[in-house]
Scaffold this active site. Structure first.
Site, mmCIF file in Angstrom:
data_model
loop_
_atom_site.group_PDB
_atom_site.id
_atom_site.type_symbol
_atom_site.label_atom_id
_atom_site.label_comp_id
_atom_site.label_asym_id
_atom_site.label_seq_id
_atom_site.Cartn_x
_atom_site.Cartn_y
_atom_site.Cartn_z
ATOM 1 N N ASP A 7 -56.278 84.471 -33.719
ATOM 2 C CA ASP A 7 -56.168 83.412 -32.727
ATOM 3 C C ASP A 7 -55.585 82.160 -33.426
ATOM 4 O O ASP A 7 -55.881 81.750 -34.550
ATOM 5 C CB ASP A 7 -57.726 83.087 -32.210
ATOM 6 C CG ASP A 7 -57.707 82.042 -30.983
ATOM 7 O OD1 ASP A 7 -56.900 82.176 -30.092
ATOM 8 O OD2 ASP A 7 -58.382 80.901 -31.089
ATOM 9 N N GLU A 9 -54.853 77.877 -31.947
ATOM 10 C CA GLU A 9 -54.926 76.732 -31.270
ATOM 11 C C GLU A 9 -53.910 75.825 -31.240
ATOM 12 O O GLU A 9 -53.334 75.458 -32.350
ATOM 13 C CB GLU A 9 -56.268 75.827 -31.541
ATOM 14 C CG GLU A 9 -57.657 76.757 -31.542
ATOM 15 C CD GLU A 9 -57.921 77.362 -29.989
ATOM 16 O OE1 GLU A 9 -57.481 76.812 -29.299
ATOM 17 O OE2 GLU A 9 -58.793 78.373 -30.235
ATOM 18 N N GLU A 52 -55.730 66.154 -22.991
ATOM 19 C CA GLU A 52 -56.296 67.492 -22.404
ATOM 20 C C GLU A 52 -56.387 68.460 -23.602
ATOM 21 O O GLU A 52 -57.359 69.330 -23.757
ATOM 22 C CB GLU A 52 -55.161 67.953 -21.517
ATOM 23 C CG GLU A 52 -53.878 68.267 -21.725
ATOM 24 C CD GLU A 52 -52.843 67.209 -21.623
ATOM 25 O OE1 GLU A 52 -51.924 67.286 -21.741
ATOM 26 O OE2 GLU A 52 -53.388 66.047 -21.395
ATOM 27 N N HIS A 150 -62.816 75.497 -28.088
ATOM 28 C CA HIS A 150 -62.309 76.468 -28.541
ATOM 29 C C HIS A 150 -61.850 76.216 -30.060
ATOM 30 O O HIS A 150 -61.355 75.218 -30.305
ATOM 31 C CB HIS A 150 -60.845 76.389 -27.888
ATOM 32 C CG HIS A 150 -60.913 77.105 -26.488
ATOM 33 N ND1 HIS A 150 -60.251 78.115 -25.808
ATOM 34 C CD2 HIS A 150 -61.813 76.445 -25.467
ATOM 35 C CE1 HIS A 150 -60.563 78.336 -24.615
ATOM 36 N NE2 HIS A 150 -61.241 77.345 -24.321
ATOM 37 N N ASP A 155 -63.242 81.876 -32.389
ATOM 38 C CA ASP A 155 -62.697 82.957 -31.108
ATOM 39 C C ASP A 155 -62.114 84.212 -31.888
ATOM 40 O O ASP A 155 -62.429 85.416 -31.248
ATOM 41 C CB ASP A 155 -61.576 82.203 -30.650
ATOM 42 C CG ASP A 155 -61.937 81.123 -29.680
ATOM 43 O OD1 ASP A 155 -63.069 80.706 -29.428
ATOM 44 O OD2 ASP A 155 -61.058 80.513 -28.920
#
Length: 228
Positions: A7, A9, A52, A150, A155
């Site tokens: 994963d 980010e 965000e 997250h 994850d």
């Protein structure tokens, strides 16, 4: 069989418009069993974190400022992955970012054929149903309560559990193999978990053992439990 559950980010959705990777997390599986070996790296994106993105990841400019740039860790990441299959949820997204960074470094890019997309598997297996990682955790009863933000490594660990459920549980092939067993003293080509050094104690009570013995005694001499 070695697989890497992966994963990333990022600061946003598109590396072509300036978004960058801020974290990579990966978990190694051997024969569909987690080995405990992981890869985890925070990365300085060389740009400000949009508000965000901070809300999603909880990673701010101050935290990421002293982290290495992708150019400093790209080769180590490739070395960890090797040619193993990569298990990724929405693989197109992560592959797009990873290959953008690898191309900038002049390193080999990861071929699409090396990725297994769990999002595509879930959509095919449960058409019309929600297929996010959280939704699949709810479907399979996987605890994701620690996933308040997250995080790439967390994850990946959760996705490893989801992946094993998607392909039929933690032993999808029931341990069957067409490979010949290695001769005594020869190393196995496939990794497998080691047996417990001390066997677990039986959970059967004396009363349950006695009841079982009484039941077997009524089956006659051909009872399976009486044979060697």
């Amino acid at each position: 069989m070695r697989e890497i559950v992966l994963d990333t980010e990022t600061t946003g959705f598109d590396p072509q418009t300036g978004d960058r990777i801020v974290e990579i997390g990966a978990v190694e599986l051997m024969g569909h069993v987690a080995t405990g070996k992981t890869y985890h790296q925070y990365i300085n994106p060389e740009r400000e974190m949009p508000a965000e993105a901070f809300e999603v990841h909880g990673l701010g400019d101050e935290f990421l400022r002293d982290k290495p740039k992708f150019a400093a860790v790209g080769q180590a990441f490739l070395d960890f992955v090797g040619d193993s299959k990569m298990i990724i949820h929405n693989a197109a997204f992560d592959m797009k970012f990873l290959n953008f960074e690898l191309a900038k470094m002049g390193l080999r890019q990861l071929p699409w054929e090396q990725a297994i997309d769990t999002l595509a598997i879930a959509r095919k297996k449960f058409p019309g149903s929600p297929s996010s990682l959280d939704a699949l955790c709810r479907r399979f009863g996987i605890d994701n309560s620690s996933r308040t933000l997250h995080g790439a490594l967390l994850d990946s660990e959760i996705l490893a559990e989801v992946y094993l459920e998607l392909i039929g549980g933690k032993q999808p092939d029931f341990g069957l193999s067409t490979q010949a067993a290695p001769k005594a003293g020869e190393p196995s080509a496939e990794w497998s978990p080691r047996p417990r050094p001390t066997p677990l104690a039986s959970r059967l009570s004396e009363k349950e053992n006695a009841a079982h013995a009484e039941f077997v005694s009524k089956l006659g001499g051909d009872a399976l439990w009486l044979k060697d």
